[in-house]
Design a protein around this motif. Sequence first.
Motif, PDB file in Angstrom:
ATOM      1  N   ALA A   1     -16.703   4.012  -8.778  1.00 34.67           N
ATOM      2  CA  ALA A   1     -15.757   4.510  -9.763  1.00 34.67           C
ATOM      3  C   ALA A   1     -14.500   4.993  -9.048  1.00 34.67           C
ATOM      4  CB  ALA A   1     -16.381   5.640 -10.571  1.00 34.67           C
ATOM      5  N   PRO A   2     -13.362   5.051  -9.750  1.00 34.56           N
ATOM      6  CA  PRO A   2     -12.125   5.514  -9.120  1.00 34.56           C
ATOM      7  C   PRO A   2     -12.279   6.886  -8.480  1.00 34.56           C
ATOM      8  CG  PRO A   2     -11.652   4.543 -11.253  1.00 34.56           C
ATOM      9  CD  PRO A   2     -13.147   4.642 -11.146  1.00 34.56           C
ATOM     10  N   GLY A   3     -11.854   7.005  -7.228  1.00 37.03           N
ATOM     11  CA  GLY A   3     -11.911   8.272  -6.524  1.00 37.03           C
ATOM     12  C   GLY A   3     -13.277   8.663  -6.008  1.00 37.03           C
ATOM     13  N   LYS A   4     -14.273   7.788  -6.151  1.00 39.04           N
ATOM     14  CA  LYS A   4     -15.625   8.102  -5.713  1.00 39.04           C
ATOM     15  C   LYS A   4     -16.132   7.069  -4.712  1.00 39.04           C
ATOM     16  CE  LYS A   4     -16.951  10.504  -9.964  1.00 39.04           C
ATOM     17  NZ  LYS A   4     -17.962  10.597 -11.052  1.00 39.04           N
ATOM     18  N   LYS A   5     -17.142   7.460  -3.943  1.00 34.60           N
ATOM     19  CA  LYS A   5     -17.763   6.555  -2.985  1.00 34.60           C
ATOM     20  C   LYS A   5     -18.675   5.563  -3.693  1.00 34.60           C
ATOM     21  CE  LYS A   5     -16.048   8.231   0.834  1.00 34.60           C
ATOM     22  NZ  LYS A   5     -15.176   7.404   1.708  1.00 34.60           N
ATOM     23  N   ARG A   6     -18.866   4.412  -3.064  1.00 33.23           N
ATOM     24  CA  ARG A   6     -19.758   3.406  -3.597  1.00 33.23           C
ATOM     25  C   ARG A   6     -21.201   3.917  -3.583  1.00 33.23           C
ATOM     26  NH1 ARG A   6     -18.631  -2.616  -1.525  1.00 33.23           N
ATOM     27  NH2 ARG A   6     -16.572  -1.777  -2.112  1.00 33.23           N
ATOM     28  N   GLU A   7     -21.930   3.718  -4.693  1.00 31.06           N
ATOM     29  CA  GLU A   7     -23.297   4.187  -4.782  1.00 31.06           C
ATOM     30  C   GLU A   7     -24.254   3.049  -5.124  1.00 31.06           C
ATOM     31  OE1 GLU A   7     -24.332   6.872  -7.920  1.00 31.06           O
ATOM     32  OE2 GLU A   7     -23.174   5.797  -9.449  1.00 31.06           O
ATOM     33  N   LEU A   8     -25.469   3.157  -4.628  1.00 34.52           N
ATOM     34  CA  LEU A   8     -26.516   2.186  -4.928  1.00 34.52           C
ATOM     35  C   LEU A   8     -27.002   2.377  -6.356  1.00 34.52           C
ATOM     36  CD1 LEU A   8     -28.575   0.000  -4.027  1.00 34.52           C
ATOM     37  CD2 LEU A   8     -30.036   1.877  -3.248  1.00 34.52           C
ATOM     38  N   VAL A   9     -27.109   1.282  -7.108  1.00 34.69           N
ATOM     39  CA  VAL A   9     -27.589   1.313  -8.481  1.00 34.69           C
ATOM     40  C   VAL A   9     -29.033   0.846  -8.564  1.00 34.69           C
ATOM     41  CG1 VAL A   9     -27.266   0.425 -10.816  1.00 34.69           C
ATOM     42  CG2 VAL A   9     -25.271   0.972  -9.394  1.00 34.69           C
ATOM     43  N   ALA A  10     -29.326  -0.317  -7.992  1.00 36.07           N
ATOM     44  CA  ALA A  10     -30.664  -0.889  -8.045  1.00 36.07           C
ATOM     45  C   ALA A  10     -30.807  -1.938  -6.958  1.00 36.07           C
ATOM     46  CB  ALA A  10     -30.947  -1.508  -9.418  1.00 36.07           C
ATOM     47  N   ALA A  11     -32.056  -2.221  -6.562  1.00 33.51           N
ATOM     48  CA  ALA A  11     -32.321  -3.216  -5.534  1.00 33.51           C
ATOM     49  C   ALA A  11     -33.605  -3.967  -5.852  1.00 33.51           C
ATOM     50  CB  ALA A  11     -32.424  -2.561  -4.154  1.00 33.51           C
TER      51      ALA A  11
ATOM     52  N   ASP B   1     -40.004  -7.314  -5.958  1.00 36.53           N
ATOM     53  CA  ASP B   1     -40.341  -5.905  -6.172  1.00 36.53           C
ATOM     54  C   ASP B   1     -39.082  -5.061  -6.281  1.00 36.53           C
ATOM     55  OD1 ASP B   1     -42.948  -6.374  -3.764  1.00 36.53           O
ATOM     56  OD2 ASP B   1     -43.151  -6.380  -5.940  1.00 36.53           O
ATOM     57  N   ILE B   2     -39.069  -4.157  -7.250  1.00 43.53           N
ATOM     58  CA  ILE B   2     -37.970  -3.211  -7.400  1.00 43.53           C
ATOM     59  C   ILE B   2     -38.164  -2.106  -6.381  1.00 43.53           C
ATOM     60  CG2 ILE B   2     -36.732  -1.673  -8.946  1.00 43.53           C
ATOM     61  CD1 ILE B   2     -36.709  -4.674  -9.725  1.00 43.53           C
ATOM     62  N   ILE B   3     -37.147  -1.873  -5.548  1.00 44.59           N
ATOM     63  CA  ILE B   3     -37.289  -0.878  -4.493  1.00 44.59           C
ATOM     64  C   ILE B   3     -36.437   0.364  -4.704  1.00 44.59           C
ATOM     65  CG2 ILE B   3     -38.000  -2.572  -2.772  1.00 44.59           C
ATOM     66  CD1 ILE B   3     -35.157  -2.524  -1.665  1.00 44.59           C
ATOM     67  N   ASN B   4     -35.516   0.337  -5.685  1.00 49.03           N
ATOM     68  CA  ASN B   4     -34.695   1.516  -5.929  1.00 49.03           C
ATOM     69  C   ASN B   4     -33.914   1.400  -7.239  1.00 49.03           C
ATOM     70  OD1 ASN B   4     -33.644   4.031  -5.452  1.00 49.03           O
ATOM     71  ND2 ASN B   4     -32.622   3.500  -3.531  1.00 49.03           N
ATOM     72  N   TYR B   5     -33.760   2.517  -7.920  1.00 45.17           N
ATOM     73  CA  TYR B   5     -32.839   2.708  -9.027  1.00 45.17           C
ATOM     74  C   TYR B   5     -32.232   4.092  -8.864  1.00 45.17           C
ATOM     75  CZ  TYR B   5     -34.614  -1.207 -11.889  1.00 45.17           C
ATOM     76  OH  TYR B   5     -34.957  -2.455 -12.382  1.00 45.17           O
ATOM     77  N   THR B   6     -30.949   4.228  -9.125  1.00 43.10           N
ATOM     78  CA  THR B   6     -30.378   5.560  -9.133  1.00 43.10           C
ATOM     79  C   THR B   6     -30.802   6.273 -10.414  1.00 43.10           C
ATOM     80  OG1 THR B   6     -28.336   6.821  -8.769  1.00 43.10           O
ATOM     81  CG2 THR B   6     -28.205   4.946 -10.255  1.00 43.10           C
ATOM     82  N   ASP B   7     -31.004   7.582 -10.334  1.00 42.68           N
ATOM     83  CA  ASP B   7     -31.563   8.330 -11.455  1.00 42.68           C
ATOM     84  C   ASP B   7     -30.718   8.221 -12.722  1.00 42.68           C
ATOM     85  OD1 ASP B   7     -32.883  11.119  -9.480  1.00 42.68           O
ATOM     86  OD2 ASP B   7     -33.730   9.161  -9.970  1.00 42.68           O
ATOM     87  N   SER B   8     -29.416   8.106 -12.588  1.00 44.43           N
ATOM     88  CA  SER B   8     -28.536   8.103 -13.744  1.00 44.43           C
ATOM     89  C   SER B   8     -28.660   6.844 -14.602  1.00 44.43           C
ATOM     90  CB  SER B   8     -27.080   8.289 -13.309  1.00 44.43           C
ATOM     91  OG  SER B   8     -26.641   7.195 -12.524  1.00 44.43           O
ATOM     92  N   VAL B   9     -29.226   5.756 -14.054  1.00 43.47           N
ATOM     93  CA  VAL B   9     -29.346   4.509 -14.819  1.00 43.47           C
ATOM     94  C   VAL B   9     -30.790   4.122 -15.093  1.00 43.47           C
ATOM     95  CG1 VAL B   9     -27.193   3.712 -13.789  1.00 43.47           C
ATOM     96  CG2 VAL B   9     -29.376   2.920 -12.852  1.00 43.47           C
ATOM     97  N   LYS B  10     -31.738   4.856 -14.554  1.00 42.04           N
ATOM     98  CA  LYS B  10     -33.148   4.533 -14.728  1.00 42.04           C
ATOM     99  C   LYS B  10     -33.515   4.531 -16.210  1.00 42.04           C
ATOM    100  CE  LYS B  10     -37.569   5.510 -12.509  1.00 42.04           C
ATOM    101  NZ  LYS B  10     -38.267   6.394 -11.544  1.00 42.04           N
ATOM    102  N   GLY B  11     -34.188   3.469 -16.648  1.00 45.58           N
ATOM    103  CA  GLY B  11     -34.558   3.320 -18.042  1.00 45.58           C
ATOM    104  C   GLY B  11     -33.526   2.595 -18.876  1.00 45.58           C
ATOM    105  N   ARG B  12     -32.317   2.400 -18.345  1.00 47.92           N
ATOM    106  CA  ARG B  12     -31.250   1.706 -19.062  1.00 47.92           C
ATOM    107  C   ARG B  12     -30.864   0.385 -18.398  1.00 47.92           C
ATOM    108  NH1 ARG B  12     -26.359   3.830 -19.268  1.00 47.92           N
ATOM    109  NH2 ARG B  12     -26.571   5.072 -17.347  1.00 47.92           N
ATOM    110  N   PHE B  13     -30.905   0.337 -17.067  1.00 48.96           N
ATOM    111  CA  PHE B  13     -30.523  -0.859 -16.321  1.00 48.96           C
ATOM    112  C   PHE B  13     -31.761  -1.530 -15.745  1.00 48.96           C
ATOM    113  CE2 PHE B  13     -25.979   0.584 -14.902  1.00 48.96           C
ATOM    114  CZ  PHE B  13     -25.673   0.891 -16.214  1.00 48.96           C
ATOM    115  N   THR B  14     -31.744  -2.857 -15.680  1.00 52.48           N
ATOM    116  CA  THR B  14     -32.839  -3.620 -15.103  1.00 52.48           C
ATOM    117  C   THR B  14     -32.298  -4.709 -14.182  1.00 52.48           C
ATOM    118  OG1 THR B  14     -34.209  -3.271 -17.080  1.00 52.48           O
ATOM    119  CG2 THR B  14     -34.883  -5.010 -15.565  1.00 52.48           C
ATOM    120  N   ILE B  15     -32.778  -4.736 -12.943  1.00 51.62           N
ATOM    121  CA  ILE B  15     -32.406  -5.781 -12.005  1.00 51.62           C
ATOM    122  C   ILE B  15     -33.482  -6.863 -12.022  1.00 51.62           C
ATOM    123  CG2 ILE B  15     -33.499  -4.660 -10.016  1.00 51.62           C
ATOM    124  CD1 ILE B  15     -31.154  -5.714  -8.303  1.00 51.62           C
TER     125      ILE B  15
END
Length: 116
Positions: free
Chosen positions: A40-50, A56-70
């Motif tokens: 996001a503007p002015g912020k560092k790049r963050e991992l969303v999902a992998a 196998d799903i190895i990571n989701y950031t807490d803010s998107v868990k349950g809403r985003f699917t890789i």
Amino acid sequence: QVQLVESGGGLVQPGGSLRLSCAASRFTFSSAAVSWYRQAPGKKRELVAAITSAGDIINYTDSVKGRFTISRDNSKNTVYLQMNSLKPEDTAVYYCNAVSRISSYWGQGTQVTVSS
């Protein structure tokens, strides 16, 4: 040269959905772990999902868990990020990253804007 190309971004209202795609050229996704990041503007790049080469799903950031699917489709050499119940806070440039045993590659990013 290896290329990763993201697509599917755009403008969507809060509560809406988008499906992002990451397609690879001269690189086999089936042998790599693939991740979605966002910045996001002015912020560092963050991992969303992998997702691993085995699916196998190895990571989701807490803010998107349950809403985003890789997910991945190895026959199409493509990785997806399905984003549901989008919030204004999800607005960012979304990037695809692929990691093999010896190399790491980044796409150019696709803009996602969540606004009324």
